[in-house]
Write a protein that holds these residues in place. Structure first.
Motif, mmCIF file in Angstrom:
data_model
loop_
_atom_site.group_PDB
_atom_site.id
_atom_site.type_symbol
_atom_site.label_atom_id
_atom_site.label_comp_id
_atom_site.label_asym_id
_atom_site.label_seq_id
_atom_site.Cartn_x
_atom_site.Cartn_y
_atom_site.Cartn_z
ATOM 1 N N LYS A 1 -3.463 18.628 -15.035
ATOM 2 C CA LYS A 1 -4.240 18.826 -16.100
ATOM 3 C C LYS A 1 -5.453 19.858 -15.819
ATOM 4 O O LYS A 1 -5.887 20.553 -16.621
ATOM 5 N N ALA A 2 -5.821 19.710 -14.461
ATOM 6 C CA ALA A 2 -6.906 20.611 -13.996
ATOM 7 C C ALA A 2 -6.553 22.103 -13.925
ATOM 8 O O ALA A 2 -7.262 22.840 -13.902
ATOM 9 N N HIS A 3 -5.163 22.231 -13.683
ATOM 10 C CA HIS A 3 -4.660 23.573 -13.611
ATOM 11 C C HIS A 3 -4.231 24.279 -14.880
ATOM 12 O O HIS A 3 -3.194 25.111 -14.994
ATOM 13 N N HIS A 4 -4.469 23.574 -15.914
ATOM 14 C CA HIS A 4 -3.890 24.064 -17.480
ATOM 15 C C HIS A 4 -4.244 25.454 -17.752
ATOM 16 O O HIS A 4 -5.229 26.028 -17.200
ATOM 17 N N GLN B 1 0.695 -1.368 0.113
ATOM 18 C CA GLN B 1 -0.184 0.064 -0.176
ATOM 19 C C GLN B 1 0.777 1.150 -0.053
ATOM 20 O O GLN B 1 0.503 2.280 -0.375
ATOM 21 N N PHE B 2 2.018 1.113 0.543
ATOM 22 C CA PHE B 2 2.989 2.324 0.668
ATOM 23 C C PHE B 2 3.337 2.547 -0.977
ATOM 24 O O PHE B 2 3.342 3.880 -1.436
ATOM 25 N N LYS C 1 -0.245 9.988 -9.822
ATOM 26 C CA LYS C 1 -1.538 9.906 -10.461
ATOM 27 C C LYS C 1 -2.161 11.086 -10.209
ATOM 28 O O LYS C 1 -2.685 12.089 -11.247
ATOM 29 N N MET C 2 -2.448 11.379 -8.897
ATOM 30 C CA MET C 2 -3.112 12.749 -8.784
ATOM 31 C C MET C 2 -2.268 14.023 -9.123
ATOM 32 O O MET C 2 -3.086 15.070 -9.621
ATOM 33 N N LEU D 1 -0.347 6.570 -6.484
ATOM 34 C CA LEU D 1 -1.473 7.406 -6.445
ATOM 35 C C LEU D 1 -1.449 8.640 -6.325
ATOM 36 O O LEU D 1 -1.757 9.738 -7.126
ATOM 37 N N ASN D 2 -0.247 9.254 -5.549
ATOM 38 C CA ASN D 2 0.271 10.527 -5.491
ATOM 39 C C ASN D 2 0.600 10.998 -6.884
ATOM 40 O O ASN D 2 0.304 12.303 -7.144
ATOM 41 N N MET E 1 -3.167 14.534 -12.715
ATOM 42 C CA MET E 1 -4.448 15.076 -12.722
ATOM 43 C C MET E 1 -4.388 16.376 -12.505
ATOM 44 O O MET E 1 -5.391 17.337 -13.029
ATOM 45 N N ILE E 2 -3.932 16.798 -11.303
ATOM 46 C CA ILE E 2 -4.118 18.208 -10.936
ATOM 47 C C ILE E 2 -3.382 19.234 -11.947
ATOM 48 O O ILE E 2 -4.102 20.168 -12.211
ATOM 49 N N ARG F 1 1.533 1.675 -3.642
ATOM 50 C CA ARG F 1 0.389 2.182 -4.289
ATOM 51 C C ARG F 1 0.148 3.595 -3.798
ATOM 52 O O ARG F 1 -0.364 4.757 -4.621
ATOM 53 N N PHE F 2 0.559 4.175 -2.551
ATOM 54 C CA PHE F 2 0.407 5.519 -2.061
ATOM 55 C C PHE F 2 1.167 6.308 -2.858
ATOM 56 O O PHE F 2 0.652 7.429 -3.308
#
Lengths: 485, 47
Positions: free
Chosen positions: B44-47, B27-28, B37-38, B34-35, B41-42, B30-31
């Motif tokens: 992309k969200a702040h383009h 899980q570490f 990946k986020m 995931l970070n 994503m962020i 994956r942590f």
């Protein structure tokens, strides 16, 4: 010198205020009007509601932060906007009523050059008779609600330990609710706590929702790309419900709540009831009850606000069927449809339509999840609006207009399914774009490489990390602006 | 009387998957994943 007034200090309003203050010189004024004295990290209220966090851990006073940053703060409720001034006050202004105990009930006019409406939602418990803390159900919408809910939940656990069977009903209190994600989180946190307390076997946990199927989340569902497979969020969510033994009532509109029983209608027109010992049911949202007036004090509320009470912005509000909805219907700049120095950010803007297909029962009851506008888009919109205003102040009409369309924006959502460093669990979901765009991404409407879901302990750690990170940012601690929205 | 659904046909995770979801080391990893990946994503969200 320019004066910007921001109505609301939630995620959108507070983000806009901090960025504006950072981007503008001290000669410009930034004014925040908010009815509450404290900021609340709402995503963690679900943990307050099961007794796993205190109110103090999810809130902090706004006044010291604003004093430190040089932002003028009025603890008051915006009641009227006068974008053209009025016969008595020539400049554009907002009328506010103070909730600050020192000036409670007093009304004042605050003049502005630029206005951001970030008032968030009105929690419309009145839409369903008997709904809410003043009725027969609990809520986690505010930290205050959540702490009362935790006490009621504690009583349920005590009764279970005494051998009494208990039915817990959690979900949507009306057919037009949004925030299915929060109800989902609270459901699984409750279930997790019941397992921890060793009383799960004697409890029924029931999720009641206006979604047509699980995993819709008011977003018309999602399709997660996973290796070479596409996994619908319906399958993803149903799997969790099956694994954890949570039952569901789908496509439901709760008509009324009486002590210990909720009466509901489903989309096929059948009417039923569900008995409960404990119910946490979210209310539908509408815009806050704010009025707008022109220079002659004529009521122009219907021109500035949609019937839902949310502010009309640069969206396409033409009524059309689900099949004709387009990503381009959604707003980009969030500028008022009527005044170019007024914006609506976060939940305060009127969406053009839902994302999920709206349904109507044979009795004419609308069962249509409203579109979610979670923290991430609210923060991004708040910042874009602040940037547009800063550009206008610095460069006049030539200033760049910043955009933040939810049709071009992705979002990350961490839905908690239980708290605990070693035993916690959450669903981490990313979606791109938020608004489905079938013209760009085909029938599924979204990029399946960027739309992803995963369940595990790591996602719980992320939820905890985001809790501390966003509270740090909201407190405007050093380098807060490096933390993205 | 209410109409309750229970989703008996929904896939359930295997024992192996359930253990993996709680395995701290895995899980570490994956942590971290995931970070990343986020963050993508962020961005992309702040383009």
């Amino acid at each position: 010198m320019a004066r910007t007034v921001i109505l609301g200090a939630g995620i959108a309003g507070h983000t806009a205020a901090l960025h504006l203050r950072r981007m503008l010189g001290k000669e410009h004024e930034v004014v925040v009007v908010a009815p509450n004295s404290k900021w609340n990290w709402i995503p963690s209220n679900i943990w307050v509601g099961v007794g796993q966090m205190s109110v103090k851990q999810v809130t902090f006073p706004l006044a010291p932060i604003y004093k430190r940053k040089g932002i003028e703060f009025h603890q008051a409720l915006g009641i009227e906007i006068h974008p053209e001034g009025s016969p008595t006050v020539k400049r554009p202004h907002v009328s506010v009523k103070y909730t600050d105990p020192a000036r409670a009930g007093q009304v004042a006019n605050l003049e502005y050059d630029f206005l951001i409406n970030a008032t968030g939602p009105k929690l419309n418990f009145g839409a369903t008779p008997g709904l809410g803390p003043d009725g027969h159900t609990w809520s986690v919408c505010t930290a205050g609600h959540a702490v009362e809910t935790a006490k009621a939940f504690e009583d349920v656990v005590a009764k279970l330990k005494a051998g009494q069977h208990q039915t817990l009903l959690i979900g949507m209190g009306h057919g037009t609710c949004t925030c299915q994600g929060a109800a989902f989180e609270y459901t699984f946190n409750v279930e997790h706590e019941l397992v921890k307390e060793g009383v799960r076997d004697n409890a029924d946990v029931i999720y009641i929702t206006n979604e047509n199927q699980l995993g819709d989340f008011g977003m018309d569902g999602m399709n997660f790309g996973h290796k070479d497979q596409i996994i619908p969020s319906q399958t993803f969510t149903e799997s969790l419900f099956h694994e954890r033994g949570v039952k569901a009532i789908l496509s439901a509109h709760i008509e009324k709540v009486e002590p210990g029983v909720a009466f509901y209608e489903q989309v096929d027109g059948t009417k039923n009831s569900q008995a409960f010992d404990f119910a946490m049911l979210l209310p539908p949202f509408r815009g806050v009850d704010m009025k707008a007036f022109d220079a002659n004090d004529n009521d122009i509320t219907a021109e500035v606000f949609a019937p839902s009470g949310f502010m009309k912005v640069d969206a396409d509000y033409t009524a059309k069927p689900y099949e004709e909805w387009k990503a381009s219907d959604w707003p980009k700049t969030y500028q008022s449809v009527k005044y170019d120095n007024v914006w609506a950010a976060g939940i305060a803007f009127a969406p053009p339509h839902q994302m999920s297909r709206p349904r109507t029962s044979p009795n004419g009851t609308v069962i249509a999840p409203a579109p979610p506008r979670t923290g991430m888009p609210s923060g991004v919109i708040g910042r874009a609006v602040a940037q547009s205003i800063a550009e206008r102040i610095k460069h006049g009409a030539q200033g760049r207009v910043h955009t933040a369309s939810m049709a071009d924006m992705g979002a990350a959502c961490i839905a908690s399914a239980g708290k605990g460093w070693r035993t916690g669990q959450a669903a981490a979901m990313t979606v791109f774009p938020i608004i489905p765009d079938k013209e760009k991404y085909g029938e599924l409407g979204r990029d399946t490489k960027e739309t992803y879901g995963e369940i595990g302990l790591s996602a719980h750690w992320m939820k905890v990390m985001l809790h501390y990170l966003f509270i740090y940012k909201a407190k405007a601690r050093p380098f807060w602006y490096l933390i993205p929205e | 009387m209410s109409v309750l659904e229970t989703f008996p046909d929904a896939p359930v995770p295997t024992e192996k998957e359930l253990k993996a979801r709680k395995n701290v080391l895995l899980q570490f990893v994956r942590f971290v994943a995931l970070n990343l990946k986020m963050v993508a994503m962020i961005n992309k969200a702040h383009h």
